[in-house]
Design a protein around this motif. Sequence first.
Motif, PDB file in Angstrom:
ATOM      1  N   UNK A 130       0.836  -1.207   0.000  1.00  0.00           N
ATOM      2  CA  UNK A 130       0.000   0.000   0.000  1.00  0.00           C
ATOM      3  C   UNK A 130       0.873   1.260   0.000  1.00  0.00           C
ATOM      4  N   UNK A 131       1.883   1.257   0.861  1.00  0.00           N
ATOM      5  CA  UNK A 131       2.766   2.432   0.938  1.00  0.00           C
ATOM      6  C   UNK A 131       3.439   2.671  -0.417  1.00  0.00           C
ATOM      7  N   UNK A 132       3.924   1.590  -1.040  1.00  0.00           N
ATOM      8  CA  UNK A 132       4.597   1.728  -2.343  1.00  0.00           C
ATOM      9  C   UNK A 132       3.624   2.221  -3.415  1.00  0.00           C
ATOM     10  N   UNK A 133       2.393   1.693  -3.383  1.00  0.00           N
ATOM     11  CA  UNK A 133       1.389   2.103  -4.374  1.00  0.00           C
ATOM     12  C   UNK A 133       1.090   3.590  -4.233  1.00  0.00           C
ATOM     13  N   UNK A 134       0.918   4.058  -2.985  1.00  0.00           N
ATOM     14  CA  UNK A 134       0.557   5.460  -2.789  1.00  0.00           C
ATOM     15  C   UNK A 134       1.720   6.391  -3.072  1.00  0.00           C
ATOM     16  N   UNK A 135       2.924   5.882  -2.843  1.00  0.00           N
ATOM     17  CA  UNK A 135       4.091   6.697  -3.201  1.00  0.00           C
ATOM     18  C   UNK A 135       4.154   6.855  -4.719  1.00  0.00           C
ATOM     19  N   UNK A 136       3.707   5.812  -5.442  1.00  0.00           N
ATOM     20  CA  UNK A 136       3.754   5.853  -6.907  1.00  0.00           C
ATOM     21  C   UNK A 136       2.650   6.729  -7.494  1.00  0.00           C
ATOM     22  N   UNK A 137       1.675   7.137  -6.660  1.00  0.00           N
ATOM     23  CA  UNK A 137       0.533   7.909  -7.183  1.00  0.00           C
ATOM     24  C   UNK A 137       0.955   9.312  -7.611  1.00  0.00           C
ATOM     25  N   UNK A 138       2.077   9.791  -7.098  1.00  0.00           N
ATOM     26  CA  UNK A 138       2.502  11.150  -7.418  1.00  0.00           C
ATOM     27  C   UNK A 138       1.788  12.200  -6.579  1.00  0.00           C
ATOM     28  N   UNK A 139       0.819  11.783  -5.756  1.00  0.00           N
ATOM     29  CA  UNK A 139       0.157  12.732  -4.866  1.00  0.00           C
ATOM     30  C   UNK A 139       1.137  13.100  -3.746  1.00  0.00           C
ATOM     31  N   UNK A 140       1.026  14.325  -3.235  1.00  0.00           N
ATOM     32  CA  UNK A 140       1.997  14.758  -2.207  1.00  0.00           C
ATOM     33  C   UNK A 140       1.753  14.089  -0.855  1.00  0.00           C
ATOM     34  N   UNK A 141       2.202  12.841  -0.727  1.00  0.00           N
ATOM     35  CA  UNK A 141       1.962  12.086   0.514  1.00  0.00           C
ATOM     36  C   UNK A 141       3.017  12.381   1.567  1.00  0.00           C
ATOM     37  N   UNK A 142       3.980  13.230   1.219  1.00  0.00           N
ATOM     38  CA  UNK A 142       5.018  13.606   2.188  1.00  0.00           C
ATOM     39  C   UNK A 142       6.383  13.354   1.594  1.00  0.00           C
ATOM     40  N   UNK A 143       7.365  14.185   1.957  1.00  0.00           N
ATOM     41  CA  UNK A 143       8.722  13.981   1.446  1.00  0.00           C
ATOM     42  C   UNK A 143       9.264  12.627   1.920  1.00  0.00           C
ATOM     43  N   UNK A 144      10.061  11.935   1.063  1.00  0.00           N
ATOM     44  CA  UNK A 144      10.601  10.627   1.454  1.00  0.00           C
ATOM     45  C   UNK A 144      11.329  10.674   2.796  1.00  0.00           C
TER      46      UNK A 144
END
Lengths: 271, 94
Positions: A130-144
């Motif tokens: 889930x974390x990887x999928x949401x990171x791939x969304x390009x939405x601003x989920x937070x800086x790495x």
Amino acid sequence: MSGRRPVVWILWTVVAAAVAFFVGQALAPEAALYTRILSARAIGLIGALPKDAFLLAGALAARGVASRFEASNPARSAWRIFSLAMSGLFLGQAVLTYYRATGQGVPFPTVGDLFFVLGTMALVVALVAFVRAYAASGFPIGPPAQLWTVGIVGALLGAALVVPLLRPIVAAPAPPIEKALNIAYPMLDFLTLVPALVLLWISLRLRGGRVGLVWGALVAGILFTTIADVLFGFFSNLGRTDLIAVIDALYLLAYGCLAASALYQRELVAG
Amino acid sequence: MGETRLSTARKKTTDVFAAIETALRPYVGSTMASTAAAAQAKRLGLDGPALDGDQVALLLGKLTLGLVIFLGEAKTESVVGLMRQAIDGLEEAR
């Protein structure tokens, strides 16, 4: 949406009723309801059957959600693995229910432990997916860097919870399988907690929206499961079996939240 | 996904972002909705005061790719359709 919403409300109603029942038992264990009106077996089933229902509902809803995503969508495999995780937990819980229904004490270990371990391992993989999928969304989920910090804080917090539990387990004499399971459960909690806290951080950015509801419920489910597992370990070490009603209430809440997350997501993709 | 053609007229960037935010808010909440369009536009190098039809299509395409991960294809199509309608209804940038 309106045709599906009642399923979630029914779920929350059952969760609330079951949790209230066990909170009542924890607060007033000598009340007639728990000592004279209901048998120990009936109370065991009141705890076990809703858990079975929540986990099965979650597994089926998550499977339905996965089928709604395109094959190339990374969320599809995440939801599939989550469905497998819920199925594993359901099978483990079903074994416990069998022992409770037959009025026998629950032995340890049972084949149910195998399902619990496999289900929890799948849950860890699903959370990472889930974390990887949401990171791939390009939405601003937070800086790495921020997400890594949350992960590291989660790891330290998990270690602070798990290490005190592991010490007496490692030191205590026990058959190898029993000892391995007693070590595996807190370790799996630790592994679950880290991606769950990263998801919590992401879901805070989604608060107020329907996607946030899905992730809020999922993360709450993981946190309640971890709290229940840790308290179970502490209470067992202290010999406080009288506090088992608290553990039952926490697992009911946890599994209810996990099922709700899959049902909310099903509404979202189907609406 | 989303065959509706966008008008080629230039629209104010802030208005486009506001239209996208309104459509996204029920799903991803105000915090994410208010930052998502600007973040994607920045990645695409769309930093001018106005956007033409192609730039808006590019931005919506990028948002679509992310949104399907949260909402699935069918729901994303309907949400992005609402964004297109709202953007088409905006006044032209002068």
